[in-house]
Scaffold this motif. Sequence first.
Motif, short mmCIF file in Angstrom:
data_model
loop_
_atom_site.label_atom_id
_atom_site.label_comp_id
_atom_site.label_asym_id
_atom_site.label_seq_id
_atom_site.Cartn_x
_atom_site.Cartn_y
_atom_site.Cartn_z
N ARG A 69 0.86 -1.18 0.00
CA ARG A 69 0.00 0.00 0.00
C ARG A 69 0.90 1.23 0.00
NH1 ARG A 69 -2.22 0.68 5.13
NH2 ARG A 69 -3.31 -1.32 4.88
N ASP A 103 -0.28 5.74 6.45
CA ASP A 103 -1.11 4.65 5.91
C ASP A 103 -0.38 3.80 4.88
OD1 ASP A 103 -3.57 3.31 6.01
OD2 ASP A 103 -4.32 4.34 4.23
N GLU A 174 -2.72 -6.61 2.74
CA GLU A 174 -3.85 -5.74 3.04
C GLU A 174 -4.93 -6.51 3.79
OE1 GLU A 174 -5.85 -3.04 3.97
OE2 GLU A 174 -4.59 -2.18 2.37
N ASP A 176 -7.85 -4.82 5.09
CA ASP A 176 -9.13 -4.12 4.98
C ASP A 176 -10.02 -4.80 3.94
OD1 ASP A 176 -11.24 -2.38 4.45
OD2 ASP A 176 -10.03 -0.59 4.75
N GLU A 178 -12.78 -3.89 2.49
CA GLU A 178 -13.24 -3.00 1.43
C GLU A 178 -12.16 -2.78 0.39
OE1 GLU A 178 -14.84 0.62 2.88
OE2 GLU A 178 -16.41 -0.35 4.08
N ARG A 179 -10.92 -2.60 0.83
CA ARG A 179 -9.82 -2.43 -0.11
C ARG A 179 -9.59 -3.70 -0.93
NH1 ARG A 179 -5.90 1.01 3.93
NH2 ARG A 179 -6.37 3.09 3.11
N ARG A 180 -9.73 -4.83 -0.30
CA ARG A 180 -9.54 -6.10 -0.99
C ARG A 180 -10.63 -6.30 -2.05
NH1 ARG A 180 -6.09 -9.48 1.97
NH2 ARG A 180 -7.13 -11.38 1.28
N GLU A 182 -12.36 -3.92 -3.49
CA GLU A 182 -12.11 -2.92 -4.53
C GLU A 182 -11.03 -3.39 -5.51
OE1 GLU A 182 -10.71 1.77 -4.91
OE2 GLU A 182 -10.98 0.84 -2.94
N MET A 183 -9.97 -4.00 -4.98
CA MET A 183 -8.89 -4.48 -5.85
C MET A 183 -9.38 -5.63 -6.73
SD MET A 183 -5.78 -3.82 -6.67
CE MET A 183 -5.03 -2.91 -5.29
N ARG A 191 -3.70 -4.14 -11.65
CA ARG A 191 -3.22 -4.53 -10.33
C ARG A 191 -1.72 -4.78 -10.37
NH1 ARG A 191 -6.74 -9.72 -9.39
NH2 ARG A 191 -8.77 -9.06 -10.20
#
Length: 254
Positions: A69, A103, A174, A176, A178-180, A182-183, A191
Motif C-alpha cells: 500500500r 497509511d 492488506e 481491509d 473493502e480495499r480487498r 475494490e482491488m 493490479r
Amino acid sequence: MNTQTLALRIDAPMQSWGVRSRFIKRDTASEPTKSGVVGLLASARGTDRNDDAAIEELARLEMGVRIDREGLLERDFHTAQEVPNTMGTGHRTVISDRYYLADALFLVVLRGSAALLHELEEVVQRPHWPLFFGRKAFVPAAPLVEPASERERWGTGLSSRSLEDVLEHHPWLERDPERREEMLRLEQDQRRLRTVIDVRPDHEHAERRHDLPLSFTEGARRYGSRAVRVGQVPLTDDMIGGRTARTEGGATCI
C-alpha cells in the motif's frame, strides 16, 4: 552456505525512512531503506550502535521490498525551543519540516544465512529494545512476523523460497475487506505492486541508493551506496484472496 528468506510485515499508521535528513529538513523515502531495516533488526537483536561488525553482518543481507500500500507523504511542522547553539553560549528556537508516510504497508524480504535469519525471526517477535519505524513514536501496528496461528494465511516468517519468488507470490498483506474487494473488481492489468530489490552494481537496470549503513556510532555515522532495481509484480486473485479465501459474487470471503 545454507540460505533462507525471511518475510516481514512493516505496518504502521506513520513511518519515516530518512535518506538525506539534515538539520531543519527531515525527509523520508517512499519505502523502507536498507539503513532503516538494519537499524530495526539491530534494535530487536540488542546490538550496540558502536558494534560495526554486527551492523555489517546485517547490512550484508540481501533485501527486497514490495509496496503493498503506497503511503501518503505528509509533513509535520515541528518547533523545538531552548535548543543550545553550536557555541554553547545560548539557546534558540528551531523550526523544522519533518516528512513521514501515512497509511503505508510494506512486505520486506531478507535473504541470507539460515542461522542468522532464524535468530532474526525470533528476536523480532521478542525484541531486546522497542521497535519503531524511523521515529520513536512510529511503532508497529501489527507483528512483523505473524503468530503461528496466522502464518498460513499471511505467509510471513522463514521460507526456503527465493527472494524474488516471495515478492512475486506472497499473499497481499492488506487486511481491509473493502480495499480487498475494490482491488478484486479491477482488471488484472491494473493490479501492480511496486518492488525495490537489491541487485549487482552492473545490473542493466541498477539505481543507486545511498542508504547502506557502515556505522551507527554516535557522531560518526557512515553510509555507503547500494544498487537496486525498481520493478513491479502482478497482484493476482490468489494473492488477494490468500490461501484460505475465496471470491463469491465479487466479495472476498475469509
